[in-house]
Design a protein around this motif. Structure first.
Motif, PDB file in Angstrom:
ATOM      1  N   LYS A 246     -13.047   8.584 -12.643  1.00 33.61           N
ATOM      2  CA  LYS A 246     -12.304   7.590 -11.866  1.00 33.61           C
ATOM      3  C   LYS A 246     -11.791   8.139 -10.547  1.00 33.61           C
ATOM      4  O   LYS A 246     -11.600   7.400  -9.589  1.00 33.61           O
ATOM      5  CB  LYS A 246     -11.106   7.074 -12.686  1.00 33.61           C
ATOM      6  N   PHE A 247     -11.546   9.425 -10.468  1.00 28.98           N
ATOM      7  CA  PHE A 247     -11.026   9.997  -9.237  1.00 28.98           C
ATOM      8  C   PHE A 247     -11.195  11.516  -9.249  1.00 28.98           C
ATOM      9  O   PHE A 247     -11.466  12.126 -10.291  1.00 28.98           O
ATOM     10  CB  PHE A 247      -9.544   9.657  -9.028  1.00 28.98           C
ATOM     11  N   TYR A 274      -4.890   7.596  -3.905  1.00 28.78           N
ATOM     12  CA  TYR A 274      -3.793   7.550  -4.869  1.00 28.78           C
ATOM     13  C   TYR A 274      -2.954   8.822  -4.759  1.00 28.78           C
ATOM     14  O   TYR A 274      -3.424   9.852  -4.264  1.00 28.78           O
ATOM     15  CB  TYR A 274      -4.319   7.420  -6.300  1.00 28.78           C
ATOM     16  N   GLY A 275      -1.740   8.701  -5.240  1.00 29.54           N
ATOM     17  CA  GLY A 275      -0.872   9.872  -5.243  1.00 29.54           C
ATOM     18  C   GLY A 275       0.083   9.858  -6.434  1.00 29.54           C
ATOM     19  O   GLY A 275       0.457   8.795  -6.934  1.00 29.54           O
ATOM     20  N   ASP A 362      -3.159   3.775 -15.388  1.00 31.94           N
ATOM     21  CA  ASP A 362      -4.117   2.684 -15.607  1.00 31.94           C
ATOM     22  C   ASP A 362      -3.847   1.524 -14.659  1.00 31.94           C
ATOM     23  O   ASP A 362      -4.781   0.923 -14.101  1.00 31.94           O
ATOM     24  CB  ASP A 362      -4.043   2.193 -17.058  1.00 31.94           C
ATOM     25  N   ALA A 363      -2.579   1.181 -14.478  1.00 28.92           N
ATOM     26  CA  ALA A 363      -2.226   0.102 -13.551  1.00 28.92           C
ATOM     27  C   ALA A 363      -2.560   0.481 -12.111  1.00 28.92           C
ATOM     28  O   ALA A 363      -2.988  -0.356 -11.314  1.00 28.92           O
ATOM     29  CB  ALA A 363      -0.738  -0.228 -13.685  1.00 28.92           C
ATOM     30  N   LEU A 364      -2.377   1.769 -11.803  1.00 30.48           N
ATOM     31  CA  LEU A 364      -2.627   2.248 -10.438  1.00 30.48           C
ATOM     32  C   LEU A 364      -4.091   2.127 -10.052  1.00 30.48           C
ATOM     33  O   LEU A 364      -4.432   1.612  -8.978  1.00 30.48           O
ATOM     34  CB  LEU A 364      -2.176   3.709 -10.323  1.00 30.48           C
ATOM     35  N   ILE A 365      -4.976   2.579 -10.927  1.00 32.78           N
ATOM     36  CA  ILE A 365      -6.400   2.622 -10.581  1.00 32.78           C
ATOM     37  C   ILE A 365      -7.163   1.433 -11.132  1.00 32.78           C
ATOM     38  O   ILE A 365      -8.372   1.311 -10.933  1.00 32.78           O
ATOM     39  CB  ILE A 365      -7.055   3.934 -11.077  1.00 32.78           C
ATOM     40  N   GLY A 366      -6.466   0.546 -11.839  1.00 30.29           N
ATOM     41  CA  GLY A 366      -7.092  -0.698 -12.285  1.00 30.29           C
ATOM     42  C   GLY A 366      -8.036  -0.549 -13.444  1.00 30.29           C
ATOM     43  O   GLY A 366      -9.003  -1.309 -13.546  1.00 30.29           O
TER      44      GLY A 366
END
Length: 369
Positions: A246-247, A274-275, A362-366
């Motif tokens: 994912k990242f 993201y951070g 999970d909410a951050l990266i969807g």
């Protein structure tokens, strides 16, 4: 028997499905050259309907594209037919107009007219569009595919021309061909406009932030003296199978390139979508344990926070993490949903923290709805 120019032209008009402005003007020039050579035509006017307020008018197409001519009304203020071109347009008449008096051959100066083609009566006054001494004006209605008149094609010459069957037939075919070409040109212009608008819309999309197609970066910011139990737990979660694709993880302590570390941190932070900012560091000698926000991490958090607007050129989303026993949060971050590190007797509640962090991640990266 070979085909005439008009017959060739109408075959061409039926065959093509794209005529831009340049091509249409070239076709017009070919017609001008042909009629000049065969009928000594001095000037041609391809006139199409336009509007004057709520009224219909006629405007020369070539000059309309150049912005030179205003629309000419088809009726005057008293409701009378305004011109001979308007007469042909309104009554769907093919006209071959000469002076009724051979001793007054100039149409701009004669007092009455004869129509050699349709034998029309009540022909209105000739309106002088040029300074040429015109003696013959031929006007043919232009019709759409349903037979509705949308304009006229006007051929004028300084000679008094007698009408012939061959000339009537050839000019009719040319006018029909030009009507077809004009319809194709209008469709082409509309398509080009729609295409241009569509391209403009695509360009507008490019003016807004776009999701990267490559794997995004996530930046982990912390104090040099950050609690190792929190950092190690975050890094372990980053390495879980669910998040590996994912990242890309960037932790400032893992940057070992030579050069100015502060500049390197700023450059890396600028690439991150993201951070995660673990703001807290222990205040030395404080008993019981008390924490404060590290100014460097606050600065890095501020950079991410400043890019949280979706209209930012490089938007970013971030997760703030603080210890419970901390000084007041920086004003700009006070409204952010903080993860407060759960501890019991100073020990990190790992399972609870993992659950809290995974939910936010999970909410951050969807990854979950």
């Amino acid at each position: 028997m070979s085909s005439s120019f008009g017959e060739q032209l109408i075959q061409f008009a039926y065959a093509v499905d794209y005529i831009d402005a340049t091509s249409f003007n070239r076709i017009r020039q070919l017609v001008d050259n042909y009629t000049r050579n065969t009928l000594n035509i001095t000037v041609t006017r391809f006139m199409v309907t336009s509007r004057i307020g709520n009224e219909i008018g006629l405007i020369p197409h070539k000059h309309a594209t150049m912005g030179k001519y205003s629309t000419m009304p088809v009726r005057d203020s008293r409701g009378r037919v305004a011109s001979q071109t308007a007469f042909a347009f309104l009554y769907n008449k093919r006209l071959w107009i000469v002076s009724a008096n051979p001793s007054e051959p100039l149409l701009p100066k004669c007092r009455s007219y004869r129509d050699l083609w349709s034998k029309s009566k009540g022909i209105p006054k000739y309106i002088k569009p040029t300074n040429d001494p015109i003696k013959t004006s031929i006007i043919i209605p232009l019709k759409d595919e349903n037979g509705n008149v949308f304009g006229v094609f006007n051929f004028e010459t300084v000679e008094r021309l007698d009408i012939t069957k061959a000339a009537k037939q050839e000019l009719t075919i040319i006018a029909d061909a030009m009507a077809i070409a004009y319809r194709t040109h209008s469709i082409t212009k509309a398509r080009n406009l729609f295409t241009g608008n569509a391209i403009d819309e695509l360009n507008k999309i490019l003016q807004h932030p776009l999701p990267k197609l490559t794997k995004p970066n996530i930046f982990l910011a912390s104090s040099t003296n950050a609690e190792s139990d929190v950092i190690s737990t975050i890094k372990k979660i980053f390495l879980e199978k669910e998040y590996l694709d994912k990242f890309n993880q960037i932790y400032w302590k893992d940057i070992h390139r030579p050069g100015n570390i502060n500049m390197q941190l700023l450059n890396e932070l600028g690439t991150c979508r993201y951070g995660v900012c673990y703001l807290s560091e222990r205040i030395p000698d404080a008993q019981p344990a008390l924490y404060q926000d590290n100014p460097n991490v606050v600065f890095e958090a501020g950079m991410l926070h400043g890019r949280s607007d979706a209209n930012s050129p490089t938007p970013a989303s971030w997760i703030p993490i603080r210890e419970k026993n901390s000084t007041d949060a920086p004003f700009d971050f006070a409204s952010e949903r903080m993860i407060i590190v759960p501890r019991q007797n100073g020990r990190l509640q790992v399972s609870q923290f993992k659950t809290m962090f995974r939910n936010r991640l999970d909410a951050l990266i969807g990854t979950k709805k």
